[in-house]
Design a protein around this motif. Structure first.
Motif, PDB file in Angstrom:
ATOM      1  N   ARG A   1      15.093   2.050 -62.077  1.00 35.82           N
ATOM      2  CA  ARG A   1      15.816   0.796 -62.317  1.00 35.82           C
ATOM      3  C   ARG A   1      15.634   0.423 -63.786  1.00 35.82           C
ATOM      4  O   ARG A   1      14.505   0.374 -64.286  1.00 35.82           O
ATOM      5  CB  ARG A   1      15.295  -0.311 -61.408  1.00 35.82           C
ATOM      6  CG  ARG A   1      16.067  -1.619 -61.511  1.00 35.82           C
ATOM      7  CD  ARG A   1      15.662  -2.596 -60.428  1.00 35.82           C
ATOM      8  NE  ARG A   1      16.036  -2.112 -59.108  1.00 35.82           N
ATOM      9  CZ  ARG A   1      15.179  -1.634 -58.207  1.00 35.82           C
ATOM     10  NH1 ARG A   1      13.881  -1.574 -58.480  1.00 35.82           N
ATOM     11  NH2 ARG A   1      15.602  -1.220 -57.037  1.00 35.82           N
TER      12      ARG A   1
ATOM     13  N   THR B   1      18.961   9.526 -58.568  1.00 36.83           N
ATOM     14  CA  THR B   1      19.710   8.277 -58.675  1.00 36.83           C
ATOM     15  C   THR B   1      19.112   7.410 -59.769  1.00 36.83           C
ATOM     16  O   THR B   1      17.896   7.208 -59.817  1.00 36.83           O
ATOM     17  CB  THR B   1      19.677   7.495 -57.346  1.00 36.83           C
ATOM     18  OG1 THR B   1      20.142   8.340 -56.292  1.00 36.83           O
ATOM     19  CG2 THR B   1      20.559   6.262 -57.426  1.00 36.83           C
TER      20      THR B   1
ATOM     21  N   ARG C   1      19.510   3.501 -61.619  1.00 34.38           N
ATOM     22  CA  ARG C   1      19.963   2.174 -61.207  1.00 34.38           C
ATOM     23  C   ARG C   1      20.022   1.219 -62.407  1.00 34.38           C
ATOM     24  O   ARG C   1      19.149   0.360 -62.565  1.00 34.38           O
ATOM     25  CB  ARG C   1      19.050   1.631 -60.113  1.00 34.38           C
ATOM     26  CG  ARG C   1      19.090   2.472 -58.832  1.00 34.38           C
ATOM     27  CD  ARG C   1      18.096   2.009 -57.788  1.00 34.38           C
ATOM     28  NE  ARG C   1      18.258   2.748 -56.538  1.00 34.38           N
ATOM     29  CZ  ARG C   1      17.669   3.925 -56.286  1.00 34.38           C
ATOM     30  NH1 ARG C   1      16.873   4.496 -57.202  1.00 34.38           N
ATOM     31  NH2 ARG C   1      17.876   4.537 -55.137  1.00 34.38           N
TER      32      ARG C   1
ATOM     33  N   GLU D   1      25.148   2.466 -58.317  1.00 31.33           N
ATOM     34  CA  GLU D   1      24.155   3.429 -58.769  1.00 31.33           C
ATOM     35  C   GLU D   1      24.834   4.623 -59.441  1.00 31.33           C
ATOM     36  O   GLU D   1      26.019   4.886 -59.230  1.00 31.33           O
ATOM     37  CB  GLU D   1      23.318   3.899 -57.581  1.00 31.33           C
ATOM     38  CG  GLU D   1      22.510   2.776 -56.942  1.00 31.33           C
ATOM     39  CD  GLU D   1      21.798   3.205 -55.679  1.00 31.33           C
ATOM     40  OE1 GLU D   1      22.132   4.302 -55.152  1.00 31.33           O
ATOM     41  OE2 GLU D   1      20.915   2.469 -55.215  1.00 31.33           O
TER      42      GLU D   1
END
Length: 227
Positions: free
Chosen positions: A57, A91, A93, A100
């Motif tokens: 993130r 992934t 973020r 995503e």
């Protein structure tokens, strides 16, 4: 003290060139104004702050603003997290993006797959040939090409492109190797491209279904800088 990993993203096969990127893996305690100040002090086209390494993130800042999506920051951050953790990133973020961003490794290069709509509003200007791209003057304030990728075919049949990016509207006079503009170009042309960008960086981009495109390349680590 802020520890910044300094990368070069979209190097050529010999590890030369590439777009400088700052990545802060532990930005705890830095508020938004302080993050923007770090990005401005570094002066790279983008700097990434990873608030959660395990979840990837993150936030992306140019010297003057935050972006929802940018190609070389996401490619570089995916590569760095994999190097630091020993696990490939699937992934990413970015907190300002609408969704995503997928990441994967192919033939040793790190790639992302992203929604084209999340990219900055790039203008694309096709010039007659590579010499015109290389000879284009960097625009000043109020002039044309404030968020523009200028490009020309180097070998149209092979999908080889010569390009440069000017992004003064985002606080960057010229971006050595712009992943998001290249991602959008591949989507608009609807074909896979190998783009020699800036001084000699190499960006690979291709469409990936309606509304999506992929961009990838090689990354080099130039050490850690303390601010």
């Amino acid at each position: 003290m802020v520890q910044v990993h300094v990368l070069r993203v979209f190097t050529d096969a010999a590890g030369r060139y590439g777009n400088p990127l700052g990545v802060v893996l532990d930005p705890a305690g830095l508020d938004q104004e302080e993050r923007q100040a770090v990005a401005a002090e570094l002066g790279f086209s983008e700097t990434v702050f990873v608030d959660d390494v395990a979840a990837a993130r993150l936030q992306i800042f140019t010297p003057t603003m935050e972006l929802p999506l940018a190609g070389h920051p996401l490619v570089g951050t995916s590569w760095l997290i994999a190097q630091e953790t020993g696990r490939p990133v699937q992934t990413l973020r970015p907190i300002k993006a609408s969704q995503e961003v997928a990441s994967f490794v192919e033939d040793g290069a790190t790639w992302i797959r992203a929604a084209v709509a999340d990219a900055p509003p790039w203008e694309h200007v096709q010039l007659a040939d590579a010499a015109q791209v290389e000879g284009a003057a960097v625009p000043g304030p109020g002039e044309r090409w404030q968020m523009t990728q200028v490009w020309a075919w180097a070998d149209e049949a092979a999908g080889r492109v010569r390009a440069r990016v000017f992004a003064l509207a985002a606080g960057v006079a010229e971006d050595e190797a712009c992943g998001s503009a290249s991602l959008v170009l591949a989507s608009r042309l609807d074909r896979a491209l190998t783009i020699v960008h800036g001084q000699g960086s190499v960006v690979r981009a291709r469409p990936a279904g309606p509304g999506y495109a992929e961009v990838g390349g090689f990354v080099a680590h130039d050490g850690v800088r303390a601010l």
